[in-house]
Enzyme design. Structure first.
Site, PDB file in Angstrom:
ATOM      1  N   CYS A   1      41.235  45.004  58.855  1.00  0.00           N
ATOM      2  CA  CYS A   1      41.454  46.356  59.542  1.00  0.00           C
ATOM      3  C   CYS A   1      40.260  47.342  58.993  1.00  0.00           C
ATOM      4  O   CYS A   1      40.143  48.128  59.872  1.00  0.00           O
ATOM      5  CB  CYS A   1      42.583  47.140  58.884  1.00  0.00           C
TER       6      CYS A   1
ATOM      7  N   LYS B   1      59.313  40.467  55.818  1.00  0.00           N
ATOM      8  CA  LYS B   1      59.026  39.410  56.795  1.00  0.00           C
ATOM      9  C   LYS B   1      57.343  39.094  57.140  1.00  0.00           C
ATOM     10  O   LYS B   1      56.830  40.129  57.619  1.00  0.00           O
ATOM     11  CB  LYS B   1      59.468  40.035  58.331  1.00  0.00           C
TER      12      LYS B   1
ATOM     13  N   GLU C   1      50.604  51.285  58.783  1.00  0.00           N
ATOM     14  CA  GLU C   1      49.065  50.965  58.449  1.00  0.00           C
ATOM     15  C   GLU C   1      48.793  50.181  59.579  1.00  0.00           C
ATOM     16  O   GLU C   1      49.145  49.135  59.728  1.00  0.00           O
ATOM     17  CB  GLU C   1      48.896  50.296  57.260  1.00  0.00           C
TER      18      GLU C   1
ATOM     19  N   GLU D   1      39.954  47.570  69.644  1.00  0.00           N
ATOM     20  CA  GLU D   1      39.919  46.758  68.578  1.00  0.00           C
ATOM     21  C   GLU D   1      39.980  45.191  68.849  1.00  0.00           C
ATOM     22  O   GLU D   1      40.523  44.742  69.626  1.00  0.00           O
ATOM     23  CB  GLU D   1      41.197  46.925  67.547  1.00  0.00           C
TER      24      GLU D   1
HETATM   25  P1  NAD Z   1      50.642  42.357  64.537  1.00  0.00           P
HETATM   26  O1  NAD Z   1      51.210  43.540  64.861  1.00  0.00           O
HETATM   27  O2  NAD Z   1      50.517  41.232  65.696  1.00  0.00           O
HETATM   28  O3  NAD Z   1      51.943  41.636  63.663  1.00  0.00           O
HETATM   29  C1  NAD Z   1      52.373  42.068  62.336  1.00  0.00           C
HETATM   30  C2  NAD Z   1      53.730  41.661  62.018  1.00  0.00           C
HETATM   31  O4  NAD Z   1      54.610  42.368  62.983  1.00  0.00           O
HETATM   32  C3  NAD Z   1      54.076  40.156  62.055  1.00  0.00           C
HETATM   33  O5  NAD Z   1      54.824  39.930  60.955  1.00  0.00           O
HETATM   34  C4  NAD Z   1      54.715  40.043  63.364  1.00  0.00           C
HETATM   35  O6  NAD Z   1      55.642  39.173  63.451  1.00  0.00           O
HETATM   36  C5  NAD Z   1      55.468  41.524  63.441  1.00  0.00           C
HETATM   37  N1  NAD Z   1      55.968  41.798  64.814  1.00  0.00           N
HETATM   38  C6  NAD Z   1      55.781  41.959  65.959  1.00  0.00           C
HETATM   39  N2  NAD Z   1      56.284  42.284  66.696  1.00  0.00           N
HETATM   40  C7  NAD Z   1      57.388  43.136  66.083  1.00  0.00           C
HETATM   41  C8  NAD Z   1      58.500  43.682  66.586  1.00  0.00           C
HETATM   42  N3  NAD Z   1      58.724  44.294  67.716  1.00  0.00           N
HETATM   43  N4  NAD Z   1      59.481  44.083  65.609  1.00  0.00           N
HETATM   44  C9  NAD Z   1      59.225  43.876  64.173  1.00  0.00           C
HETATM   45  N5  NAD Z   1      57.970  42.931  64.040  1.00  0.00           N
HETATM   46  C10 NAD Z   1      57.441  42.710  64.729  1.00  0.00           C
HETATM   47  O7  NAD Z   1      49.465  42.172  63.831  1.00  0.00           O
HETATM   48  P2  NAD Z   1      48.617  41.073  63.176  1.00  0.00           P
HETATM   49  O8  NAD Z   1      48.027  40.505  64.282  1.00  0.00           O
HETATM   50  O9  NAD Z   1      49.584  40.400  62.418  1.00  0.00           O
HETATM   51  O10 NAD Z   1      47.427  42.032  62.318  1.00  0.00           O
HETATM   52  C11 NAD Z   1      46.434  42.296  62.772  1.00  0.00           C
HETATM   53  C12 NAD Z   1      46.416  43.816  63.081  1.00  0.00           C
HETATM   54  O11 NAD Z   1      46.875  44.240  61.794  1.00  0.00           O
HETATM   55  C13 NAD Z   1      45.368  44.607  63.506  1.00  0.00           C
HETATM   56  O12 NAD Z   1      45.471  45.393  64.355  1.00  0.00           O
HETATM   57  C14 NAD Z   1      44.820  45.322  62.127  1.00  0.00           C
HETATM   58  O13 NAD Z   1      43.804  46.261  62.394  1.00  0.00           O
HETATM   59  C15 NAD Z   1      46.014  45.517  61.693  1.00  0.00           C
HETATM   60  N6  NAD Z   1      45.709  45.747  60.174  1.00  0.00           N
HETATM   61  C16 NAD Z   1      46.038  47.164  59.602  1.00  0.00           C
HETATM   62  C17 NAD Z   1      45.638  47.197  58.400  1.00  0.00           C
HETATM   63  C18 NAD Z   1      45.752  48.823  57.832  1.00  0.00           C
HETATM   64  O14 NAD Z   1      45.862  48.547  56.433  1.00  0.00           O
HETATM   65  N7  NAD Z   1      45.573  49.672  58.488  1.00  0.00           N
HETATM   66  C19 NAD Z   1      45.533  46.292  57.375  1.00  0.00           C
HETATM   67  C20 NAD Z   1      45.679  44.963  58.081  1.00  0.00           C
HETATM   68  C21 NAD Z   1      45.731  44.579  59.390  1.00  0.00           C
END
Ligand code: NAD
Length: 488
Positions: free
Chosen positions: A290, A180, A256, A392
């Protein structure tokens, strides 16, 4: 016939339309409509999971490691053969500059298949000879089995790279996946389906359902009873929601999550390197990695010069056409995300920050005035408890704080719920080792940032994650151990 671009699901080797509606994919550099995306409903998620299950039980499950590895290397070649198409799609979805996407996003998207294909071939099997009171003892050996059908939930900041960082090892280990992608960046995950078909990956091994999170494809997939495990990259609060969804049926998760990464710059650092490295660690990808640094602790004797040089560099950032090699920064991903980041810019000012550069929205001109551009921003003067220093932000901004003692810098760096990454800048080896040992994160860089060897463990401690991706560490999540004991 309409010439509106559409992004569809990819289920059992075919592109599929429909679901519970559609949403618009907006180009963040222009703010204009890019494509129409189909949003999966429960029925389509069921179909994708069923296709993945059937592929797991079919030809894919019977392939030798050698044959699977060969196929995954062919997937990498397939991405590289269509490098420019992937590049263009990724840039249209994210607005990131071509220099970045062509050096990091797309090449790593391909490398994520070859590296795990190669590693798996060299992965050893564990064996123990056990004494028994009578007879010849026993031989124990353990084999690793694929975990099964995996749900892969991805963020938008490095769409192809972070998705294949999961799909590469998952398929190398013999699993099948339902991906997804983020609703902000749906295109390259869909395109990868075509590459999978071209190189003969059996239908159903790689599936994509498009949609959002709650009450949409993300939730339907993560609470699906026939999904054997969930690998997620995204925000910590989303991780919490997904863990609850995964709890039903006791499905394992790999997480992650977010960060509030600190950099520590000592007075004995090579200042040119430390400034240039911090420019990247703070502002790369418009602060949307991130691993980006959002807090810098700088030893007092060099504090003023460091702030001045960092602010000057940030103030000279070139915005503009993402396809131009002159462009240094892209926009933020969406209007909503820019509202959030600008909210922190306002809050920092209200909390008494001195704004050394930035703090607002740049005029980019022409086609780009409708995009979600933002100025790189450097603050000093905030308290460690202020929101811009604690939470963050995920934007191109940093708070710089002076320190006098090493222990003080370590204490401030550790004063966070997160534990993802840090960078330490010093020419003193002892200090580097000491501080690296004391800062509680999963990834530490000394005199560099984002220098990645894909064989190394990658992930965060505390609220930044569960488990490690990268190298053989990824196989812990993507396989199940099975121990076999033979009495001799
Ligand atoms: P997000 O958590 O808003 O969304 C990530 C994914 O989760 C999307 O595909 C979204 O549709 C899905 N999602 C949201 N709610 C859900 C639910 N209840 N059930 C299932 N899926 C759901 O994150 P984002 O805004 O896309 O990305 C930014 C965040 O990601 C930042 O916090 C960043 O630090 C983190 N990040 C972490 C790493 C790492 O390796 N640690 C890498 C990249 C990004």
């Amino acid at each position: 016939m309409s010439n509106v671009k559409e992004v569809r699901h990819f289920i059992n080797g075919a592109y599929v339309s429909g679901g519970q509606g559609e949403f618009e994919n907006i180009n963040p550099a222009t703010g204009r409509f890019e494509s129409k995306v189909h949003e999966a409903d429960r029925n389509l998620v069921d179909q994708a999971v069923a296709a993945a299950r059937s592929a797991l039980n079919g030809e894919w499950g019977r392939l030798t490691v050698e044959a699977r590895s060969k196929m995954l290397c062919a997937v990498a070649d397939g991405i590289n053969a269509r490098f420019d198409e992937f590049l263009e799609a990724e840039i249209a979805d994210t607005g990131k500059p071509v220099n970045l996407a062509s050096h990091i996003d797309i090449p790593r998207g391909a490398a994520n298949f070859t590296v795990f294909a190669e590693l798996l071939k060299a992965f050893p099997t564990e064996a123990f000879q056990q004494d028994t009171p009578t007879g010849y003892g026993a031989l124990n050996y353990s084999v690793r089995k694929p975990r099964g059908v995996l749900g892969v939930i991805c963020p938008w900041n490095l769409p192809l790279l972070l998705m294949t960082w999961k799909v590469g090892p998952a398929l190398a280990c013999g699993n099948t996946v339902v991906v997804k992608p983020s609703e902000e960046t749906p295109t390259t995950a869909a395109m990868l389906g075509e590459v999978m078909n071209d190189v003969g990956v059996p239908h159903g091994v790689y599936n994509v359902v498009q949609g959002l999170g709650p009450d949409s494809a993300g939730q339907y997939l993560t609470e699906h009873p026939d999904v054997d495990g969930i690998t997620f990259t995204g925000e910590t609060v989303t991780g919490e929601a997904i863990m609850k969804q995964a709890a039903r049926g006791i499905r394992p998760v790999s997480m992650e999550l977010g960060g509030k990464n600190a950099g520590v710059v000592f007075a004995d650092a090579d200042l040119d390197k430390a400034v240039a490295g911090s420019m990247r660690s703070v502002f790369a990808n418009c602060g949307q990695v991130c691993l980006n640094t959002e807090r810098l602790y700088v030893e007092r004797p060099i504090f003023e010069e460091f702030v001045e040089r960092l602010s000057k560099g940030a103030g000279e950032t070139v915005f503009g056409d993402p396809m131009s090699t002159e462009t240094a920064s892209g926009p933020l991903i969406s209007e909503q995300h820019r509202e959030k980041v600008l909210g922190y810019y306002e809050k920092a000012k209200a909390d008494g920050a001195e704004v050394h550069t930035g703090g607002g929205v740049p005029g980019v001109g022409g086609d780009y005035d409708g995009g979600w551009w933002i100025q790189p921003t450097v603050w000093t003067g905030l308290e460690e408890t202020d929101a811009a220093v604690k939470e963050e932000i995920f934007g191109p901004c940093v708070h710089v704080q002076p320190f006098d003692e090493q222990d003080e810098a370590v204490a401030m760096a550790n004063d966070t719920d997160y534990g993802l990454a840090t960078s330490i800048w010093t020419e003193n080896l002892t200090k580097a080792h000491q501080v690296a040992d004391q800062i509680d994160v999963g990834i530490t860089w000394v005199n560099c940032w984002f220098l990645r060897d894909l064989r190394t463990p990658f992930g965060g401690s505390k609220a930044s994650g569960i488990g490690r991706e990268g190298g053989q560490h990824a196989f812990e999540f993507y396989t199940e151990h099975r121990n076999i004991c033979i009495q001799l």
